[in-house]
Design an enzyme around this catalytic site. Structure first.
Site, mmCIF file in Angstrom:
data_model
loop_
_atom_site.group_PDB
_atom_site.id
_atom_site.type_symbol
_atom_site.label_atom_id
_atom_site.label_comp_id
_atom_site.label_asym_id
_atom_site.label_seq_id
_atom_site.Cartn_x
_atom_site.Cartn_y
_atom_site.Cartn_z
ATOM 1 N N GLU A 72 -4.638 9.367 17.687
ATOM 2 C CA GLU A 72 -5.072 10.770 17.734
ATOM 3 C C GLU A 72 -6.013 11.079 16.570
ATOM 4 O O GLU A 72 -7.030 11.755 16.729
ATOM 5 C CB GLU A 72 -3.849 11.706 17.698
ATOM 6 C CG GLU A 72 -3.019 11.676 18.977
ATOM 7 C CD GLU A 72 -2.264 10.360 19.206
ATOM 8 O OE1 GLU A 72 -1.901 9.686 18.211
ATOM 9 O OE2 GLU A 72 -2.055 9.999 20.375
ATOM 10 N N GLU B 46 -9.964 -1.071 5.974
ATOM 11 C CA GLU B 46 -8.814 -1.314 6.834
ATOM 12 C C GLU B 46 -9.204 -1.221 8.301
ATOM 13 O O GLU B 46 -8.888 -2.075 9.111
ATOM 14 C CB GLU B 46 -7.733 -0.279 6.519
ATOM 15 C CG GLU B 46 -6.464 -0.481 7.320
ATOM 16 C CD GLU B 46 -5.294 0.314 6.760
ATOM 17 O OE1 GLU B 46 -5.541 1.333 6.095
ATOM 18 O OE2 GLU B 46 -4.157 -0.094 6.998
ATOM 19 N N GLN C 215 0.829 -1.199 0.000
ATOM 20 C CA GLN C 215 0.000 0.000 0.000
ATOM 21 C C GLN C 215 0.865 1.250 0.000
ATOM 22 O O GLN C 215 1.624 1.464 0.944
ATOM 23 C CB GLN C 215 -0.882 -0.048 1.254
ATOM 24 C CG GLN C 215 -1.709 1.187 1.512
ATOM 25 C CD GLN C 215 -2.536 1.034 2.790
ATOM 26 O OE1 GLN C 215 -2.350 0.102 3.558
ATOM 27 N NE2 GLN C 215 -3.457 1.951 3.013
ATOM 28 N N GLY C 216 0.753 2.080 -1.032
ATOM 29 C CA GLY C 216 1.570 3.285 -1.116
ATOM 30 C C GLY C 216 0.777 4.539 -0.777
ATOM 31 O O GLY C 216 0.291 5.237 -1.663
ATOM 32 N N SER D 17 1.431 6.677 2.737
ATOM 33 C CA SER D 17 2.249 7.652 3.473
ATOM 34 C C SER D 17 3.494 8.030 2.687
ATOM 35 O O SER D 17 4.029 7.228 1.913
ATOM 36 C CB SER D 17 2.675 7.067 4.818
ATOM 37 O OG SER D 17 1.563 6.867 5.636
#
Lengths: 402, 377
Positions: free
Chosen positions: A387, A262, A141-142, A144
């Site tokens: 967060e 996810e 998974q690309g 970040s």
């Protein structure tokens, strides 16, 4: 790893009665899978070497896929079983209590696959899905980037249509799980400039083959010693124009579908996996107590923590059951996935810490809790930090002002 | 939980209520029950009744009690043949959640839950009929011990009990006696000789925790041996589920008030709920509330199905819910600032309920010990 099989039996089993009656088909599904696992779960421990371990896990997934036990939620035409959410709930429960190795191609199975089924072309589905299921092709998974984490829409990787039927991709991704072994990366990138501050526009999901020299993978050593993820450099990397989920400019929408999968899916796996850890801790304590090697003050410290974590695991099971029922009713994963993700990730950290405190380092007779403790620290970071999850819950569930 | 209207830019409203897509779904009948109960309770503001109970020391409004009987709330656990509604604990927890949400002061828990469960086991049909009809108020003493002198013509009981819920409004006291050869449950008339009932000091005026002393008080033996133990255990489980549901209902109400204030109140030109320090506190409360609610629903289902771990999970539910209410009330006080600290703001009434409930039907420490024992830790 051997699980304490008494953990499931009365009177002191850790997996409390869920308080629901499963129907005959569900019970049959569960016992069929349980029997299959009893005959097929590898008895040897996964190899210590990372590459060997990866191949070991790939072989395990292939075995599952051959017998129709991988991607069970996928429709039958793509090799799945069309299992509903309750069956998935039972499936993960059985995997955990059988001590089965993890599924290795999860970014594909749980994320890219389902998203492709919603937003992809039929041709792409036929071509990519079967190989994804059997872990023949590994997916990563690309999302970040070095400068882009929680604020995903500010990403800088670009893809340009070169006019000759190819997307040319330039940029850098990071924290890319399984990149060192991957065959494809689903890359969220910019294909058009945003108009004004509408930066969610102009993003696209390009599927980039990893086997080209314009893709450079640099494994990153994690705090637990593994190199499971990597930095990935796309230096004029190429992808055929049709290798895209959704159309050009629809990438944000596709990415959000994917993130909901996810956050929704991971919860299904984890109440049982954590209860298995608690069972191991209990077995260790029982043995140590009969050997007289547990100081009493340790027990005074451990008891309240154990009870608290056991209670929270029961609640996580109830959340997962409630979510499975909702999904089966046809409701979308939605922001409650964030709630469950927040809950289980923090719970895992607490369970792993208890395991380390009680069992100690070295993984004597079972799980390496020192490793588990370190690995668990990542859980409140990946798939959206705690967060960010709290922001999502505050904004979208509680309806607080942004 | 109310506060004065602030410098509100009222537009976007916070969302209320529980998560349909996280919690076990309610039946249509349960949704209807919830609506009916809420409509009745919302006729007066929650704090009003609780503050009045605090100021007058009076718990029971006879007219309200009669209305509760008419609406069949008092007979939820009474068999239909005896004028009850014969409901499940899952149904009971719907009603209890609403009672807790509005901090409703009444001896409901003592009579309709604890009392009715014991009486059902004792097949005390007359009393059950009166409970459902609103003419009998009972209480059940679980903490403490007594000894029965079994004179066949006139048995008597002597002993002492603490934390007896709303004993001071009961006509009939149901007492356990384990200090005898076999466990017993006996019924004692509140007005009988040798009976002393004293209300203990409590932060929470909406529920009276009482000390009961009996000194050779005449009694009627209702249950003995295993039957008595089973009745007491089931009363405890039903009581914990109902109490936990009340606590969850209160916690959600506190959260709603917090959200409302965080949305309406502006500082630095923004609603304070947009600050993460406030927002994340609210999320922490939501997590506690949803967890407690899942625990209550789970325990209720197990108890309704006679599951072997029902008592254990009911204890867990009680502990989780109590903690959720304490957190929700303290956050409500904190986020509402100076307003939150006022007598006229309801938050403290919920905090009082939370702290007083900790002693009731098993403390957190007691429940922890029984879970640890069962799990073999």
């Amino acid at each position: 790893l051997k699980i304490d099989t008494t953990a499931r039996s009365e009177p002191s089993r850790l997996a409390a009665d869920l308080g629901v009656q499963f129907n005959e088909a569900e019970d049959r599904f569960r016992s069929e899978f349980r029997a299959w696992l009893a005959a097929n779960v590898p008895t040897e421990a996964p190899p210590a070497d990372e590459d060997e371990r990866f191949e070991f896990l790939r072989a395990w997934q292939r075995l599952l896929a051959d017998e129709g036990w991988a991607g069970i939620a996928w429709p039958t035409q793509y090799g799945g079983r069309g299992a509903d959410a309750i069956q998935q709930f039972l499936y993960y429960d059985e995997l955990a209590w059988a001590g089965a190795p993890e599924l290795v191609n999860t970014p594909g199975l749980l994320l890219a696959g389902p998203t492709l089924m919603i937003h992809g072309s039929e041709e792409l589905k036929q071509r990519l899905l079967p190989r994804m299921l059997s872990a023949t092709d590994i997916w990563c998974q690309g999302f970040s980037e070095p400068e882009v984490g929680s604020d995903l829409a500010s990403l800088k990787t670009r893809a340009i249509d070169d006019g000759a039927g190819v997307w040319v991709v330039d940029g850098q991704k990071v924290w890319t799980t399984h990149a060192p072994w991957a065959d494809y990366c689903f890359v969220l990138c910019r294909t058009a400039e945003p108009a004004g501050d509408r930066r969610y526009e102009g993003l696209s999901m390009v599927l980039v083959p990893m086997g080209q020299e314009q893709v450079v993978v640099t494994p990153l050593r994690q705090m637990n010693g593994d190199h499971e993820y990597a930095q990935v450099l796309f230096n004029r990397a190429q992808a055929p124009l049709d290798m895209m989920i959704g159309g050009p400019g629809e990438g944000w929408n596709v990415a959000m579908t994917l993130l909901e999968f996810e956050r929704a899916d991971q919860g299904f796996t984890d109440h049982s996996r954590l209860l298995v850890r608690l069972a191991e801790i209990r077995t260790f304590l029982a043995a140590a107590r009969s050997a007289g090697t547990v100081p009493l003050d340790l027990l005074d410290d451990v008891r309240p923590r154990f009870v608290e974590l056991w209670s929270r695991c029961q609640l996580l099971a109830q959340f997962n059951l409630g979510r499975a029922l909702a999904l089966r009713r046809g409701e979308k994963p939605g922001p409650w996935g964030s709630f469950v993700k927040l809950y289980w990730s923090e719970l895992w950290q607490a369970v792993a810490e208890l395991g380390l405190d009680v069992v100690g380092e070295g993984g004597e007779g079972g799980r390496d809790f020192a490793r588990d403790y370190l690995t668990s620290r990542g859980a409140t970071i990946y798939s959206g930090t705690s967060e960010i999850q709290r922001n999502v819950i505050g904004d979208r569930i509680l309806g607080l002002p942004r | 939980v109310t506060g004065p209207a602030t410098n509100a830019a009222r537009g976007r409203r916070p969302r209320r209520g529980f998560a349909a897509d996280l919690q076990f779904p309610e039946s249509r009948a349960q949704v209807a029950l919830r609506d009916e109960v809420r409509a009745y309770l919302d006729r007066s503001a929650p704090g009003e009744r609780a503050r009045s109970a605090a100021e007058t020391g009076k718990l029971l409004d006879v007219e309200v009690w009669a209305e509760m009987a008419r609406m069949e709330w008092l007979g939820l656990l009474v068999p239909e043949a005896l004028g009850g509604a014969e409901c499940t604990l899952a149904d009971v927890s719907v009603l209890a959640e609403e009672l807790g949400r509005s901090l409703f002061p009444s001896p409901f828990l003592a009579t309709a839950i604890l009392g009715a469960t014991v009486l059902r086991h004792a097949q005390a049909d007359d009393l059950l009929r009166q409970v459902a009809g609103g003419s009998a108020l009972v209480c059940v003493a679980l903490d403490g011990d007594a000894r029965v002198v079994e004179d066949p013509s006139a048995p008597t009981i002597s002993g002492g009990f603490t934390c007896v819920v709303d004993a001071d409004s009961a006509h009939t006291l149901l007492l356990c006696a384990r200090g005898t050869e076999q466990a017993m449950v006996v019924a004692v008339d509140a007005s009988a000789s040798g009976v002393t009932v004293r209300s203990e000091a409590s932060l929470d005026a909406t529920r009276h925790l009482c000390t009961v002393h009996v000194d050779a008080a005449p009694c009627r033996v209702l249950l003995t041996g295993d039957l008595a133990e089973t009745a007491l255990a089931e009363a405890g489980t039903a009581g914990m589920v109902a109490l936990a549901a009340e606590l969850v209902g209160g916690a959600r109400r506190c959260l709603d008030a917090t959200l409302e204030h965080a949305t309406d109140r502006h500082q630095f030109g923004r609603p304070i709920g947009s600050f993460q320090a406030v927002k994340h506190k609210c999320v922490e409360v939501l997590v506690a509330v949803e967890a407690a609610r899942a625990a209550v629903a789970h325990a209720a289902r197990l108890a309704d199905a006679d599951g072997p771990s029902a008592a254990l999970l009911a204890g867990t539910a009680k502990v989780m819910s109590n903690r959720a209410l304490t957190l929700a009330a303290t956050v409500a006080i904190q986020v509402q600032g100076g307003t939150g600290f006022l007598w006229e703001t309801d938050a403290h009434l919920y905090l009082r309920r939370a702290k007083a409930s900790e002693r009731l039907l098993g403390t957190a420490a007691q429940h922890r010990i029984s879970v640890a024992r069962t799990l073999g830790i």
